[in-house]
Design a protein around this motif. Structure first.
Motif, PDB file in Angstrom:
ATOM      1  N   PRO A 473       0.800  -1.232   0.000  1.00 19.18           N
ATOM      2  CA  PRO A 473       0.000   0.000   0.000  1.00 19.18           C
ATOM      3  C   PRO A 473       0.831   1.279   0.000  1.00 19.18           C
ATOM      4  O   PRO A 473       0.273   2.360  -0.212  1.00 19.18           O
ATOM      5  CB  PRO A 473      -0.798  -0.122   1.297  1.00 19.18           C
ATOM      6  N   ALA A 474       2.134   1.173   0.230  1.00 11.98           N
ATOM      7  CA  ALA A 474       2.958   2.371   0.420  1.00 11.98           C
ATOM      8  C   ALA A 474       2.884   3.364  -0.735  1.00 11.98           C
ATOM      9  O   ALA A 474       2.776   4.580  -0.509  1.00 11.98           O
ATOM     10  CB  ALA A 474       4.405   1.968   0.699  1.00 11.98           C
ATOM     11  N   PRO A 475       2.949   2.922  -2.012  1.00 13.10           N
ATOM     12  CA  PRO A 475       2.961   3.921  -3.094  1.00 13.10           C
ATOM     13  C   PRO A 475       1.580   4.328  -3.599  1.00 13.10           C
ATOM     14  O   PRO A 475       1.494   5.019  -4.612  1.00 13.10           O
ATOM     15  CB  PRO A 475       3.751   3.192  -4.194  1.00 13.10           C
ATOM     16  N   LEU A 476       0.501   3.919  -2.931  1.00  7.54           N
ATOM     17  CA  LEU A 476      -0.846   4.149  -3.452  1.00  7.54           C
ATOM     18  C   LEU A 476      -1.569   5.265  -2.710  1.00  7.54           C
ATOM     19  O   LEU A 476      -1.537   5.333  -1.480  1.00  7.54           O
ATOM     20  CB  LEU A 476      -1.669   2.866  -3.365  1.00  7.54           C
ATOM     21  N   VAL A 504       3.607  10.101 -11.285  1.00  9.14           N
ATOM     22  CA  VAL A 504       2.410   9.262 -11.347  1.00  9.14           C
ATOM     23  C   VAL A 504       2.730   8.024 -12.179  1.00  9.14           C
ATOM     24  O   VAL A 504       3.010   8.127 -13.378  1.00  9.14           O
ATOM     25  CB  VAL A 504       1.211  10.022 -11.941  1.00  9.14           C
ATOM     26  N   GLY A 505       2.680   6.853 -11.549  1.00  7.48           N
ATOM     27  CA  GLY A 505       3.036   5.620 -12.241  1.00  7.48           C
ATOM     28  C   GLY A 505       1.846   4.865 -12.786  1.00  7.48           C
ATOM     29  O   GLY A 505       2.014   3.923 -13.571  1.00  7.48           O
ATOM     30  N   GLY A 506       0.634   5.228 -12.404  1.00  4.39           N
ATOM     31  CA  GLY A 506      -0.553   4.542 -12.894  1.00  4.39           C
ATOM     32  C   GLY A 506      -1.785   5.030 -12.180  1.00  4.39           C
ATOM     33  O   GLY A 506      -1.721   5.486 -11.027  1.00  4.39           O
ATOM     34  N   ARG A 642      -1.004   5.337  -8.355  1.00  3.61           N
ATOM     35  CA  ARG A 642       0.260   4.728  -7.956  1.00  3.61           C
ATOM     36  C   ARG A 642       1.391   5.719  -8.181  1.00  3.61           C
ATOM     37  O   ARG A 642       1.540   6.272  -9.273  1.00  3.61           O
ATOM     38  CB  ARG A 642       0.525   3.448  -8.749  1.00  3.61           C
ATOM     39  N   ALA A 643       2.160   5.963  -7.134  1.00  5.86           N
ATOM     40  CA  ALA A 643       3.279   6.906  -7.219  1.00  5.86           C
ATOM     41  C   ALA A 643       4.545   6.165  -7.631  1.00  5.86           C
ATOM     42  O   ALA A 643       4.861   5.108  -7.078  1.00  5.86           O
ATOM     43  CB  ALA A 643       3.481   7.604  -5.880  1.00  5.86           C
ATOM     44  N   LEU A 667     -11.569  18.582  -1.980  1.00  3.41           N
ATOM     45  CA  LEU A 667     -10.662  17.450  -2.207  1.00  3.41           C
ATOM     46  C   LEU A 667     -10.589  16.563  -0.966  1.00  3.41           C
ATOM     47  O   LEU A 667     -10.455  17.051   0.156  1.00  3.41           O
ATOM     48  CB  LEU A 667      -9.266  17.968  -2.561  1.00  3.41           C
ATOM     49  N   ARG A 668     -10.677  15.253  -1.182  1.00  3.55           N
ATOM     50  CA  ARG A 668     -10.528  14.270  -0.102  1.00  3.55           C
ATOM     51  C   ARG A 668      -9.654  13.136  -0.607  1.00  3.55           C
ATOM     52  O   ARG A 668     -10.029  12.417  -1.526  1.00  3.55           O
ATOM     53  CB  ARG A 668     -11.880  13.731   0.356  1.00  3.55           C
ATOM     54  N   THR A 669      -8.475  13.005  -0.025  1.00  9.32           N
ATOM     55  CA  THR A 669      -7.552  11.934  -0.391  1.00  9.32           C
ATOM     56  C   THR A 669      -7.129  11.175   0.862  1.00  9.32           C
ATOM     57  O   THR A 669      -7.141  11.718   1.966  1.00  9.32           O
ATOM     58  CB  THR A 669      -6.287  12.479  -1.092  1.00  9.32           C
ATOM     59  N   GLN A 670      -6.752   9.931   0.655  1.00 12.46           N
ATOM     60  CA  GLN A 670      -6.231   9.091   1.741  1.00 12.46           C
ATOM     61  C   GLN A 670      -5.152   8.189   1.170  1.00 12.46           C
ATOM     62  O   GLN A 670      -5.300   7.668   0.058  1.00 12.46           O
ATOM     63  CB  GLN A 670      -7.338   8.206   2.338  1.00 12.46           C
TER      64      GLN A 670
END
Length: 810
Positions: A473-476, A504-506, A642-643, A667-670
Motif C-alpha cells: 500500500p505504500a505507493p498508493l 504518477v506511475g498509474g 500509484r506513485a 478534495l478528499r484523499t487518503q
C-alpha cells in the motif's frame, strides 16, 4: 468532625511533608484516572438518552439471508414505514437517510455539510425542536433547510442566519430553521436537515422515499405505544416483508438454498441499545455515529475502580506505617488520658483531609488531561466535568477517606502505651501486617493483569496493522471523486491530465477500495451443475491489477490490451470463490463458465479468465470472502493513483489539478496504508488506554512496595542484627529480604496471570489470524512488574545490607 480537628490534622501533615506529598499525589492520580474512565463509561451508557421517552423508540433491523454471511443492518426497506403505521401498537413511524456530505458554496468559499434526508415525523419522534425559524417549513419546502447552531456558526459566523442562502451545485437552499446540536453521544448525528420535497432530491427518488415500492432502504424508526408488545410488532413487520415483491422475486435456486430460512429476517431493537449493537457494528454500510463494545466499556468500568483501589491501598499502607512511627506519640496521649474516640477522630480527620485534598487535585488533573483523554478515546467528553459528576466525585472522596481510615484507626487503638514508651516501637499486630501484605499483593496482581492484557492487545494490533493486504500500500493514494464513472467529462479530464504528471506511475478507477467498508455488492453465481453461491463483487477497470502490481495465482488477470472496459463476460475470482463454487483447484477454474442471476431473472454467462491473489478488503476481524472481479466503472467513484516516486509529490499534483476540474467540490484523499490502518483504530486506542492504566497502576504499586520494603527492614531489624553478628554476609541478608518480596510476586502472579490470559483469549476471539507469541505477553508483563517491584525495594534493602549492626540496634 470539627474545624479544630482539621486544623490539627493539617498541622500533622505539614510536619511530615514527604509523606503528605506522596500520599496526596498518589491518591489523586488514582482519583483522576478513575474519574475520567467512569466519565467515559457514563458517556457510553447514556447514548441517545436525550430522545424523549427513548425506551419507546425502536430501530428496525434486517438481515438479507441471500448472502450467507450477511450482517444485520440498521437500514430496512422503506415500505415498512407504511406497514408499521398500520400495525397495532405502533404510535408513530418515520425514516431518514444519511446522505453523502454535500459541498456547499457560501460567499465563494466551499464547505462540507453532513446532512440527513428526513421523512415526515422524524422531528416528532426524535424530539427535534427549532430554536429559531420554522422547522416544518424547513422540512417541507423545496428550498428549505434546517441547520444546527454549531453548523450555522461555522458556515455563516452566526447562530441565527435565518433567510441566508447557500449553493449546492447549481441549486439554492435557504435556511428556514435553526435547531440545537444533538449531543455527542448519539447514534443519529446531524448538522443539517432537509425533507423529501427538497430540490436536492430527484422526482423519482421522492416517490421511492414515500412508498418504498422499489425496495429502497433507509433507517426506519418506530415509536411504540405504552404497553404494546415489541415481539408482536416484530412479527407483523416480518409478515409484511415476507410478502414484499422484492423478497418474493428471488430465484428458485436461492429459495432452495435458504430452505426454511427467511429471505430477509426482521427485528426491532431499542434505540437506547443501538450504540452497543454489535450485530450491525461491522456491516459494510456506513452506520450513523460510532459504535461501542459493551464488553470493552464494562471492562473499563471495572478497571477504573481497580486503579482507584491501588491508590487507596497505597495510601492505607502509608498511613498505617505512619501510625507505627507515631506509636510513642500515641502512647503519650493515652497515658495523658486521651479517650479512644478522640484518637480515632484524629486519624479519621487526617484520612478525610488527605482524601479530599487528593480528590480536589485529582479533579484538577482530570480537567487538565481531559482534552488528551478525549482525543485518545475519539469522543467528545466535555460533559464529564458536569457539576453533578464533580459532586459525586467529592462525595466519593469523602467516603474513601472514611473507609481508608479504618486500618490506621484500628492500628492506633491497638497501641499499648507501655510497649510504645519502652523499646518496642514500630511493632504491628500480625493481623495488621498480613492485611497490608495482602493489599500490596493485590496491587501487584492488578498491575500484572493489566500489563499482560495491554501488551497482548498492542502486539495483536501491531500484527494486524502490519499484516499484508495482498499488495504493497505504500505507493498508493486514493482520491474520492465528486462525480462517478468515466461518462463524466470532468472525471475523464482529471484522469487524463493527472496521468501525465511527474511521479504518477498509474491510475485506475474502481467502485470499491481495498480496506474500506463500502456498500457491498452481492452476486448469485453458479457453475454448470453446481449450486448457487453468494459472492461479493468488485467493479474495477481493466488496469486495476496492474496499478496494484498483482500477479495471477492461475490464468491471467484483467489486461487493458486484451479486455474492454465494462465488458460483462470476463471475470476474475479469488481462491475462496473457486473453492466455494466447487472447483478442485484454482487452475481447474480457469476457462470455466459461471452463470449469474441477473435482476431481470435471466442467467448471464461469465467466463473465468484467472484467479486473483487474496486482497484483504476487510480487516483481520473477518475471514476473507469469496470475491469476483468484474469490469465496470459506470458508477465508480474512487481513484487509486500509484506513485513512482514520493507519494507527497502525487498529492501535490492532485491538489493542483483538483480546482480546475472540480471547482465545486472539496478534495478528499487518503493514503492506502492509512485506510488499512483505520480498521484497527479502536484496537490501537484500547491498547494505549490499557498501557496508560498499567503505567499508573505500576507506579502506584511501586509506592506501595517502597513502603512495604521499609517496614520489612524495620520489622526484621533485630533478626538482621543477629544474622550479621553471627557472620551472615550481604548475600545472605539479600536472600532473606528477597524471599519476602519474591513470595509477594509469586502470589501476585497466581492472581494476575489467569485473569490476563482469560481476557486475552476473549480479545483474540475477535480476530481470524493471531499474532505469534501473544500469550507470552503476560509473562513479559510479570517480569517487568517484578523488576519494578525489586527496584522499588532496592533503597531500603541496600540500607539494610550496608548498615552496621550498632546502628540497627540503636
Amino acid at each position: 468532625m470539627k474545624l479544630d480537628h482539621f486544623r490539627l490534622a493539617a498541622r500533622h501533615l505539614a510536619q511530615d511533608p514527604v509523606y503528605s506529598v506522596i500520599a496526596i499525589v498518589g491518591l489523586s492520580i488514582g482519583m483522576a484516572a478513575c474519574f475520567l474512565l467512569l466519565g467515559f463509561v457514563q458517556y457510553s451508557w447514556r447514548y441517545d438518552s436525550h430522545v424523549p421517552n427513548v425506551d419507546q423508540v425502536y430501530v428496525v433491523k434486517q438481515r438479507f439471508n441471500v448472502d450467507p454471511v450477511a450482517p444485520w443492518f440498521d437500514a430496512a426497506p422503506l415500505m415498512l414505514r407504511a406497514a408499521a403505521l398500520d400495525t397495532p401498537g405502533v404510535a408513530d413511524a418515520t425514516a431518514f437517510f444519511n446522505v453523502d456530505p454535500h459541498t456547499v458554496r457560501i460567499g465563494g468559499m466551499l464547505h462540507r455539510m453532513p446532512s440527513l434526508l428526513v421523512l415526515p415525523r422524524l422531528a416528532e419522534v426524535l424530539g427535534i425542536q427549532a430554536v429559531a425559524g420554522d422547522l416544518a417549513q424547513a422540512l417541507t419546502r423545496p428550498e428549505g433547510l434546517a441547520l444546527t447552531e454549531s453548523t450555522a456558526l461555522r458556515l455563516f459566523q452566526s447562530t441565527r442566519p435565518l433567510g441566508r442562502t447557500l449553493l449546492v451545485g447549481d441549486k439554492t437552499l435557504r435556511v428556514a430553521a435553526i435547531v440545537r446540536d444533538p449531543p455527542a453521544n448519539t447514534t443519529i448525528p446531524y448538522e443539517s436537515l432537509y425533507g423529501v420535497n427538497s430540490i436536492l432530491t430527484s422526482p423519482e427518488m421522492r416517490s421511492e422515499l414515500q412508498t418504498g415500492q422499489n425496495g429502497a432502504w433507509g433507517r426506519v424508526l418506530l415509536r411504540l405505544a405504552p404497553g404494546s408488545s415489541a415481539p408482536a410488532i416484530e412479527a407483523a413487520l416480518q409478515r409484511a416483508v415476507d410478502q414484499a415483491p422484492g423478497v418474493q422475486g428471488v430465484p428458485p435456486e436461492v429459495r432452495a438454498r435458504l430452505g426454511q430460512r427467511n429471505v430477509m429476517d426482521l427485528a426491532i431493537a431499542p434505540l437506547r441499545e443501538a450504540y452497543f449493537d454489535r450485530d450491525i457494528a461491522r456491516n459494510p454500510i456506513a452506520t450513523p455515529g460510532k459504535r461501542g463494545d459493551r464488553a470493552t466499556v464494562a471492562g473499563l468500568a471495572a478497571v477504573a475502580p481497580l486503579i482507584l483501589l491501588i491508590g487507596a491501598i497505597n495510601y492505607v499502607n502509608l498511613a498505617t506505617l505512619r501510625v507505627l512511627r507515631r506509636q510513642r506519640e500515641i502512647g503519650v496521649r493515652k497515658v495523658m488520658g486521651a479517650r479512644p474516640g478522640q484518637l480515632a477522630m484524629q486519624f479519621v480527620t487526617e484520612s478525610v483531609l488527605v482524601s479530599m485534598l487528593a480528590t480536589a487535585l485529582g479533579i484538577l488533573i482530570a480537567w487538565l488531561t481531559l482534552p488528551l483523554f478525549a482525543r485518545l478515546m475519539d469522543r467528545q467528553l466535555d460533559a464529564v466535568l458536569a457539576p453533578s459528576n464533580l459532586a459525586v466525585a467529592l462525595l466519593a472522596g469523602l467516603a474513601l477517606g472514611l473507609l481508608a481510615s479504618i486500618q490506621p484507626v484500628v492500628t492506633a487503638l491497638r497501641v499499648r502505651p507501655l510497649r510504645a514508651l519502652g523499646d518496642r516501637v514500630n511493632q504491628e499486630s500480625a493481623t495488621g501486617a498480613r492485611l497490608r501484605t495482602v493489599l500490596t499483593v493485590l496491587q501487584i496482581a492488578i498491575a500484572v493483569g493489566l500489563g499482560g492484557l495491554a501488551m497482548g492487545i498492542a502486539l495483536q494490533t501491531r500484527f494486524a496493522m502490519q499484516a499484508s493486504p495482498g499488495f504493497d500500500p505504500a505507493p498508493l493514494l486514493v482520491v474520492d471523486l465528486p462525480e462517478r464513472g468515466k461518462k463524466s467529462v470532468a472525471v475523464r479530464g482529471f484522469i487524463s491530465e493527472l496521468s501525465q504528471q511527474a511521479g504518477v506511475g498509474g491510475i485506475v478507477l474502481s467502485e470499491h477500495v481495498v480496506g474500506r467498508f463500502d456498500n457491498a455488492l452481492i452476486h448469485e453465481l453458479k457453475r454448470e451443475g453446481g449450486a448457487s453461491v453468494s459472492i461479493e463483487a468488485k467493479l474495477v477497470d481493466t488496469n486495476f491489477f496492474e496499478v496494484y502490481d498483482l500477479r495471477p495465482v492461475a490464468g491471467r488477470l484483467f489486461d487493458a490490451g486484451q479486455d474492454k472496459e465494462n465488458d460483462p463476460q470476463p471475470v476474475v475470482i479469488n481462491a475462496v470463490a473457486a473453492r466455494e463454487l466447487g472447483f478442485a483447484s484454482a487452475q481447474s477454474a480457469v476457462g470455466q463458465t459461471l452463470q449469474r442471476f441477473a435482476a431481470d431473472g435471466k442467467l448471464q454467462p461469465h467466463r473465468i479468465v484467472g484467479i486473483a491473489p487474496e486482497l484483504r478488503f476487510r480487516s483481520l476481524h473477518e475471514a476473507p470472502r469469496a470475491t469476483v472481479y468484474q469490469l465496470g466503472t459506470d458508477w465508480a467513484g474512487a481513484l487509486s493513483v500509484r506513485a513512482s516516486g514520493p507519494v507527497a509529490q502525487v498529492e501535490a499534483a492532485v491538489a493542483r489539478l483538483w480546482a480546475r476540474h472540480f471547482p465545486n467540490a472539496i478534495l478528499r484523499t487518503q493514503r492506502a496504508a492509512d485506510i488499512l490502518a483505520a480498521n484497527y483504530d479502536e484496537d490501537a486506542r484500547l491498547a494505549k488506554l490499557l498501557a496508560l492504566a498499567t503505567a499508573i497502576a505500576l507506579a502506584l504499586s511501586a509506592f506501595g512496595v517502597y513502603a512495604l520494603s521499609a517496614h520489612l527492614v524495620q520489622r526484621r531489624g533485630r533478626e538482621i542484627v543477629l544474622r550479621k553478628l553471627h557472620g551472615a554476609g550481604r548475600r545472605q541478608i539479600a536472600m532473606l529480604l528477597g524471599r519476602d518480596l519474591g513470595a509477594l510476586i509469586v502470589v501476585a502472579a497466581l492472581l494476575g496471570l489467569p485473569l490476563a490470559f482469560v481476557a486475552m483469549r476473549r480479545y483474540q476471539a475477535g480476530f481470524v489470524e493471531h499474532a505469534p507469541m501473544v500469550y507470552a505477553m503476560p509473562w513479559v508483563a510479570l517480569a517487568g512488574v517484578a523488576i519494578v517491584t525489586l527496584l522499588a525495594a532496592t533503597r531500603h534493602g541496600w540500607s539494610a545490607l550496608v548498615m552496621h549492626p550498632a546502628q540497627l540496634l540503636r
